[in-house]
Design an enzyme around this catalytic site. Sequence first.
Site, short mmCIF file in Angstrom:
data_model
loop_
_atom_site.label_atom_id
_atom_site.label_comp_id
_atom_site.label_asym_id
_atom_site.label_seq_id
_atom_site.Cartn_x
_atom_site.Cartn_y
_atom_site.Cartn_z
N VAL A 44 5.41 -0.90 2.52
CA VAL A 44 4.37 -1.03 3.53
C VAL A 44 3.26 -1.91 2.96
O VAL A 44 2.80 -1.70 1.85
CB VAL A 44 3.80 0.35 3.91
CG1 VAL A 44 2.78 0.21 5.02
CG2 VAL A 44 4.91 1.29 4.34
N GLY A 76 11.67 1.00 2.96
CA GLY A 76 11.06 -0.25 2.52
C GLY A 76 9.59 -0.10 2.24
O GLY A 76 9.05 1.00 2.22
N GLY A 106 8.01 3.37 1.92
CA GLY A 106 8.64 4.31 2.83
C GLY A 106 10.10 4.45 2.49
O GLY A 106 10.60 3.76 1.60
N ASP A 125 9.61 15.94 9.49
CA ASP A 125 9.12 15.70 8.14
C ASP A 125 7.61 15.86 8.11
O ASP A 125 6.88 14.95 7.72
CB ASP A 125 9.55 14.31 7.67
CG ASP A 125 9.51 14.20 6.15
OD1 ASP A 125 9.37 15.25 5.49
OD2 ASP A 125 9.61 13.07 5.64
N ILE A 170 0.82 -1.21 0.00
CA ILE A 170 0.00 0.00 0.00
C ILE A 170 0.85 1.26 0.00
O ILE A 170 0.33 2.36 -0.01
CB ILE A 170 -0.98 0.04 1.20
CG1 ILE A 170 -0.22 -0.22 2.50
CG2 ILE A 170 -2.10 -0.96 1.00
CD1 ILE A 170 -1.08 -0.08 3.73
N GLY A 171 2.16 1.10 0.02
CA GLY A 171 2.98 2.29 -0.01
C GLY A 171 4.45 1.95 0.11
O GLY A 171 4.81 0.79 0.34
#
Length: 830
Positions: free
Chosen positions: A532, A530, A527, A645, A524-525
């Site tokens: 997710v 690595g 980072g 961030d 799903i994403g």
Amino acid sequence: MKSLLLLLFVWFLFLIFIPRQTQGIKFLVSCGFNSTSYADSRKWASDSIPNDNFTLSDPGIPAFNSTSVEDTDYTGFGSLYRSARLFNTSASYNFTLDPGNYCVRLHFYPFQFGIFNSNDSAFDVSTNDLKLVTKFNISEEISWRAEKTNSNVTSIVKEYYINVDLKGLQIKFVPNPSSFAFINAIEILPSPNNLFNSNITKVGSNGLATITDRAIETMYRLNIGGPKLKSTTDQFLYRNWDSDENFMFSINAATEVHNTSAISYVTQNYSSIAPLLVYETARVMGNTEVVEKRFNVSWRFFVDPNFDYLIRLHFCELTYNKPNQRIFKIFINNKTAAENYDVYVRAGGINKAYFEDYFDILPQQTDTLWLQLGPDSLLSGPGTDALLNGLEIFKLSKNGNLAHVLDWTSLNGKLHSHDNSKTRLLIEQICIGMACLLMLMLLSGGYCLYVKGKKKSKMAEDAPPGWHPLVLHEAMKSTSNARPHNQVVKNFFSTPSINNRMGRKFTLSEIKGATKNFDESTVIGTGGFGKVYRGEIDGGSNIVAVKRADPLCGQGLKEFETEIEMLSKLRHRHLVSLIGYCEEQGEMILVYEFMTNGTLRNHLYGSPPPANVLSYKQRVEVCVGAARGLHYLHTGSEVGIIHRDVKTTNILLDEEFVAKMSDFGLSRAGPTLDQTHVSTAVKGSFGYLDPEYFRRQQLSQKSDVYSFGVVLFEVLCGRPVIDPSLPKDQINLAEWALRWQRQRSIETIVDPRLEGDYSVESLKKFAEIAEKCLMDDGKNRPSMGEVLWQLEYALQLHDAYIRERESFRSTGELPFGDGALSLTRIREDE
Ligand SMILES: *[C@@H]1O[C@H](CO)[C@@H](O)[C@H](O)[C@H]1NC(C)=O
Ligand SMILES: *[C@@H]1O[C@H](CO)[C@@H](O)[C@H](O)[C@H]1NC(C)=O
Ligand SMILES: *[C@@H]1O[C@H](CO)[C@@H](O)[C@H](O)[C@H]1NC(C)=O
Ligand SMILES: *[C@@H]1O[C@H](CO)[C@@H](O)[C@H](O)[C@H]1NC(C)=O
Ligand SMILES: *[C@@H]1O[C@H](CO)[C@@H](O)[C@H](O)[C@H]1NC(C)=O
Ligand SMILES: *[C@@H]1O[C@H](CO)[C@@H](O)[C@H](O)[C@H]1NC(C)=O
Ligand SMILES: *[C@@H]1O[C@H](CO)[C@@H](O)[C@H](O)[C@H]1NC(C)=O
Ligand SMILES: *[C@@H]1O[C@H](CO)[C@@H](O)[C@H](O)[C@H]1NC(C)=O
Ligand SMILES: *[C@@H]1O[C@H](CO)[C@@H](O)[C@H](O)[C@H]1NC(C)=O
Ligand SMILES: *[C@@H]1O[C@H](CO)[C@@H](O)[C@H](O)[C@H]1NC(C)=O
Ligand SMILES: *[C@@H]1O[C@H](CO)[C@@H](O)[C@H](O)[C@H]1NC(C)=O
Ligand SMILES: *[C@@H]1O[C@H](CO)[C@@H](O)[C@H](O)[C@H]1NC(C)=O
């Protein structure tokens, strides 16, 4: 003989009793009115009728305006506020009093009496040897109070505790040049001798401060966790108690409790200290929002700098019938006033009312006074709780002076010292920043980026290489089994296998089962360190986000470790919760709560365009939530954590659109008390980076505030922070939006999809907050707490607008002349 004796006896009685009678004397004077009046359930003497007990040195000008007066603060005084006495030269009231302590209240109400308008008045007030106010301008005083207490203010009542000697009490009004003085009513009540102790504990040291010869002015008086208490509930001193809501830092950090049965004073001579009603209500920490109770309950007060203060806390344990149920620390102005504080133990039981006094010195430049109650130990558990029933803040006189000049001009100057060169500076900084980032990318992130074969265009969005947005999820319908996150989190933490500090420990096979052996379809994403994955655990009954460190990119491991460390310490409703971790066969995996609605950014713009447009209210609420999360990061732990961030891809939304901050991979413990910043290499996301941070490579919480300011504009305008496809002067959102905001025409660039959905007042406030966050100099930016506070206000303004709009629709009546909100008490800066 008999009659002589009787005469002597009467004379004797006279000697004994007359002084006693006058000792209890109180004066309630209605100024400028021609007969006795009744207000606040009391009888007020007219100062136009000759009275043996006081004299007036100059008759001045009595003024009366029969228009009825609405007084929301001190209901009951309306009839007093229709009249006033004006003085165009110095004048004084002399009261004949016995020596002793008195409570003196001066009532001021703004007015128009024929040619006299209170806006034209400015004056000083003093007593025998004490300056009470200087350059008093009621209009300014009212705006100041309204703004600082976030409430409607219609009148000013100044309350003092003064020791009167044999000379009696003289109250002197001195108009400033070409102006006049006025007074509506004067109240003088004998003050119980035990109201103030002579020696008070100093905050932050073991010493005592002696306050015997100091005069006292009441700044705030609050009934914590309860309603306003009117003066008529106080048989001794007719004190008003305000509710504390507007002073609470984060209303969710505490809950109200009350018990009206059988409360009594610890000793009967405390009965004049405060009415029992004050002790019947309280706030406690017990808070569902914060899983681990590390967060302080905080109140903030605006006071006059460079004075000494007496802070009085009223306590009464209402719930527990044994000790060790609530043990807390008391902080005043960030200093420890008391530790290991157990109200039950101090009072010697339940439902016993008492108070505690502290003395603190407020330095120059500081106009806020903080009171915080927090857990005494870092470990949660029984006993980690705090309680407060009432609060009073008193200012102590300094060299015969209690007066403070509200200096609007210098204040405004400070807040709005924008210079024209600023925009240029910003551009310069961004250029420098871009160079820095490029170098950084080449040196560190580049390799990682290369390995992953990321396209260069990705950088044009908002993530510098090496720190890709951690997209936990794209908008997706919640699965039927998915339970509200709070419950999920609770369940996880109550599993027996939990490790207290790190959450639940998963085995690698559990993780593999959850993610179909890290199947690409569950990604799903991505980072910075690595991928997710979306995972189903516990037989599919719980959905989680699984973050797996990329073994190829060892560079991220440091951040990964930081994140575990940070997250394991932090629990808050507005931070993404760490559920557990897995550390097997060299894998480093973190398991988080799953955020159904993905990133905030996905709901603002992008391709495909967001399906549902977030309403203005939702947007402000999301910002309030994110601000709360950040504020918790900044202040919730001893070190204070800088996120580093802050951006819309790191603000995630759960199924109810509650915002949570995520991705603490870059977080770093904040400066300790003796430092104001940490030096570090520049990290963060392009478009959000604090120019000061570029310049000096010094990180402070104000860098997060800057980035958050950019987020605010992004939310308002619904466009990316850097959009290279736009004309040159529009590429950088922060720069572009600031330009419009400075011209006070932010409406022009508001996301067109919000048309007609927002209150103009609220929008103004919102943009003003963003503008302040983007101040060049970190020092001038508000703290995250102030940002939160102001955002909540913006939300209130919007809510009020919606309510009025609704009522307008239903009644067809426009509540206010031109539709403007009367509620807006905010002083116009320009
Ligand atoms: C007091 O003033 C009011 C209003 O000016 C007037 O109507 C009234 O007659 C006055 N009363 C006395 C006793 O002078
Ligand atoms: C002055 O004070 C005395 C003593 O309290 C009181 O009896 C008397 O009524 C007062 N006089 C006036 C005119 O209010
Ligand atoms: C009021 O009191 C002050 C000092 O106590 C004195 O100087 C002044 O003359 C008095 N004024 C009147 C009108 O009694
Ligand atoms: C003060 O007011 C009175 C009454 O209105 C007037 O007679 C007097 O001239 C004024 N004095 C000054 C200094 O303005
Ligand atoms: C005084 O001025 C303020 C703002 O300038 C205004 O809002 C207020 O109504 C004025 N007060 C009176 C009594 O005219
Ligand atoms: C009385 O007050 C009202 C409202 O403040 C004002 O509009 C009116 O002009 C005043 N009347 C006089 C006689 O000054
Ligand atoms: C008092 O403050 C108001 C509002 O700021 C201002 O309009 C007025 O001129 C001031 N009055 C005096 C006498 O300074
Ligand atoms: C101010 O007063 C208005 C009208 O009485 C009310 O609707 C509003 O809620 C008040 N605002 C605050 C902050 O108390
Ligand atoms: C209250 O009374 C107790 C004795 O009953 C005494 O010790 C204490 O000093 C008194 N406190 C005050 C503030 O008068
Ligand atoms: C207050 O402290 C002073 C010395 O610092 C001492 O002389 C005095 O007795 C104390 N007063 C009380 C009421 O404790
Ligand atoms: C209120 O106090 C009474 C007397 O101590 C106690 O029995 C009762 O449980 C308390 N009520 C609540 C709701 O805590
Ligand atoms: C206390 O802490 C608050 C919030 O962290 C901060 O804004 C404030 O400046 C601090 N006050 C002092 C006196 O250090």
